[in-house]
Design an enzyme around this catalytic site. Structure first.
Site, PDB file in Angstrom:
ATOM      1  N   ASP A   1     -14.581   1.895   9.367  1.00  0.00           N
ATOM      2  CA  ASP A   1     -14.874   1.238   7.957  1.00  0.00           C
ATOM      3  C   ASP A   1     -14.800  -0.267   7.900  1.00  0.00           C
ATOM      4  OD1 ASP A   1     -15.468   1.832   5.251  1.00  0.00           O
ATOM      5  OD2 ASP A   1     -13.468   1.209   4.776  1.00  0.00           O
TER       6      ASP A   1
ATOM      7  N   LYS B   1       0.833  -1.125  -0.052  1.00  0.00           N
ATOM      8  CA  LYS B   1       0.013  -0.084  -0.119  1.00  0.00           C
ATOM      9  C   LYS B   1       0.792   1.257  -0.050  1.00  0.00           C
ATOM     10  CE  LYS B   1      -4.074  -2.125   2.044  1.00  0.00           C
ATOM     11  NZ  LYS B   1      -4.970  -2.061   2.896  1.00  0.00           N
TER      12      LYS B   1
ATOM     13  N   LEU C   1       1.797  -9.243   4.917  1.00  0.00           N
ATOM     14  CA  LEU C   1       1.991 -10.660   4.660  1.00  0.00           C
ATOM     15  C   LEU C   1       0.863 -11.309   4.501  1.00  0.00           C
ATOM     16  CD1 LEU C   1       4.808 -12.568   4.653  1.00  0.00           C
ATOM     17  CD2 LEU C   1       3.972 -13.208   6.757  1.00  0.00           C
ATOM     18  N   TRP C   2       1.079 -11.936   3.244  1.00  0.00           N
ATOM     19  CA  TRP C   2      -0.392 -12.715   2.771  1.00  0.00           C
ATOM     20  C   TRP C   2      -0.546 -13.869   3.656  1.00  0.00           C
ATOM     21  CZ3 TRP C   2      -3.385 -11.021  -1.294  1.00  0.00           C
ATOM     22  CH2 TRP C   2      -4.279 -12.074  -2.029  1.00  0.00           C
ATOM     23  N   LEU C   3      -1.531 -14.328   4.078  1.00  0.00           N
ATOM     24  CA  LEU C   3      -1.831 -15.382   5.056  1.00  0.00           C
ATOM     25  C   LEU C   3      -1.748 -16.623   3.999  1.00  0.00           C
ATOM     26  CD1 LEU C   3      -5.098 -14.374   7.095  1.00  0.00           C
ATOM     27  CD2 LEU C   3      -2.476 -14.760   7.910  1.00  0.00           C
TER      28      LEU C   3
ATOM     29  N   GLU D   1     -13.120 -11.068   8.055  1.00  0.00           N
ATOM     30  CA  GLU D   1     -12.888 -12.413   7.429  1.00  0.00           C
ATOM     31  C   GLU D   1     -12.669 -13.203   8.747  1.00  0.00           C
ATOM     32  OE1 GLU D   1     -12.314  -9.769   4.141  1.00  0.00           O
ATOM     33  OE2 GLU D   1     -11.494  -9.395   6.255  1.00  0.00           O
TER      34      GLU D   1
END
EC number: 2.7.1.-
Length: 409
Positions: free
Chosen positions: A289, A123, A223-225, A294
């Site tokens: 927001d 980002k 970090l992507w799970l 998840e």
């Protein structure tokens, strides 16, 4: 003394004895739990500063393998993480081997593949640290530094439900462009002497690109799970309508929480308490927001509420959006462990702890002082809200003992 009087006296003494014993046992149990909470708090304070260094204790594993093994149904990373600095160092420095447009969503981001095959979400910086986002509490672009700060607040609160985040500087010309997909490359442009891109997303516009300082862009990487833990998306029961003049039911129905408690997965298991923990977390960071959330797929309400996408936070330090706390003040329940942790963070400890935790980050200083001051102020608001609940319903109703044993197998 007459026999009848003796019997009555003995009965009274017996009742007193029983109540005293029960009271002492309850207090012993509570004291034991409180002592463990205090020990956990001290352990957290002792591990706040994480030095980013490449050394791994388990040299036969990559940092990505180690981080993947941390993930279990109730936490993203364990309390004891000696390799955390090495994993975050890898996130901040490993070579980018592929860059693509970000996964679907409303805000600009890029999906990067780092050396070793690890996915991270990048980002970009959109605002200076002292910029104040005016308007609705969910207004403005995503804030990359908010992701960094929210991750460390998750550590401090002891939730451990937020994916790892670290700041990173990338060279758009030498690190991103040579490995970018055509779809991402097609959104690059030059504005003045600065390299920029606008990506692909619901609100992405060619007229509103994110721009580097020359070629160097500051941002955050999340970090992507692990793919073995697929996510399931849920509508947040206290989500907003985002329509002017149209209120959500929770905004006008005082008994709304009673209805939520009758609905799966909030009628049993830890999910409702997770919602309330998250409301506290979001109120502290100013995130209004969280319209969806998840969890892990097919969890039947047992897994944690994962604290993803925290970038709509730390926008306006002067705005304390009390409606974020609606799950807390409408349900009037809170985990004892959460309540204890919040009390340990009083009197400036929260601000000091977060400042220390973020001091090692590559993009430090992560937050401006007004945002740090706002955290301490909002903490007082949370404590006052719980006190109102206990005054009304009593601590036995409000403070819920929910200490789930976490499995790392």
């Amino acid at each position: 003394m007459k026999l009848k009087q003796r019997v009555v006296l003995l009965a009274i003494l017996l009742v007193i004895f029983i109540f005293t014993k029960v009271f002492l046992i309850d207090n012993l149990d509570t004291s034991a739990a409180n002592r463990e909470d205090q020990r956990a708090f001290q352990r957290m304070l002792g591990s706040l500063r994480v030095e980013l260094e490449p050394r791994l204790e388990h040299t036969l594993q990559s940092p990505w393998e180690i981080a993947a093994q941390w993930v279990v149904p109730r936490e993203v990373y364990p309390e004891d993480t000696p390799e955390l600095g090495a994993v975050m160092h890898a996130m901040a420095t490993k070579k980018i081997i592929k860059a693509d447009v970000g996964y679907k969503g409303t805000q600009l981001k890029a999906l990067l593949i780092l050396e070793g095959g690890q996915k991270v979400v990048f980002k970009p910086k959109r605002y200076a640290r002292d910029y104040v986002v005016e308007g609705e509490p969910y207004a403005g672009y995503d804030r990359h530094n908010a992701e960094v700060a929210a991750f460390h607040l998750d550590r401090i609160l002891g939730f451990r439900r937020a994916p790892l985040v670290v700041g990173r500087f990338v060279n758009l010309r030498t690190e991103i462009k040579p490995v970018a997909t055509e779809q991402l490359l097609g959104t690059f442009m030059t504005v003045g002497n600065n390299s920029c891109f606008y990506g692909k997303c619901y609100y992405c516009r060619e007229t509103e690109p994110a721009c580097a300082d020359g070629d160097i862009m500051e941002g955050s990487v999340t970090l992507w799970l692990p793919d073995v833990w697929p996510l399931q998306k849920h509508r947040h029961p206290w989500g907003r309508t985002y329509r002017e003049g149209k209120l959500a039911r929770w905004e006008y129905d005082e008994s709304y929480c009673d209805a939520v408690k009758k609905t799966s997965p909030y009628d049993s298991g830890p999910r409702l308490l997770d919602i309330i923990d998250t409301a506290i977390f979001d109120y502290l960071i100013g995130n209004a927001d969280r319209h969806h959330y998840e969890s892990f797929q097919d969890d039947e309400g047992a897994s944690m509420l994962i604290l993803l996408d925290n970038a709509k936070s730390f926008g306006n330090p002067a705005l304390d959006e009390r409606s974020i706390l609606a799950p807390l003040y409408q349900c009037c329940i809170i985990r004892v462990s959460t309540w204890n942790r919040l009390n340990y963070l009083k009197n400036g400890v929260l601000k000091s702890a977060l400042k220390t935790a973020m001091s090692h980050d590559p993009i430090s200083p992560v937050l401006s002082d007004p945002h740090l001051d706002a955290l301490d102020q909002r903490l007082l608001g949370i404590l006052a809200t719980v006190k109102q609940c206990t005054d009304q319903f009593g601590p036995d109703v409000v403070l819920v003992e929910d200490r789930m044993t976490l499995s790392h197998l």
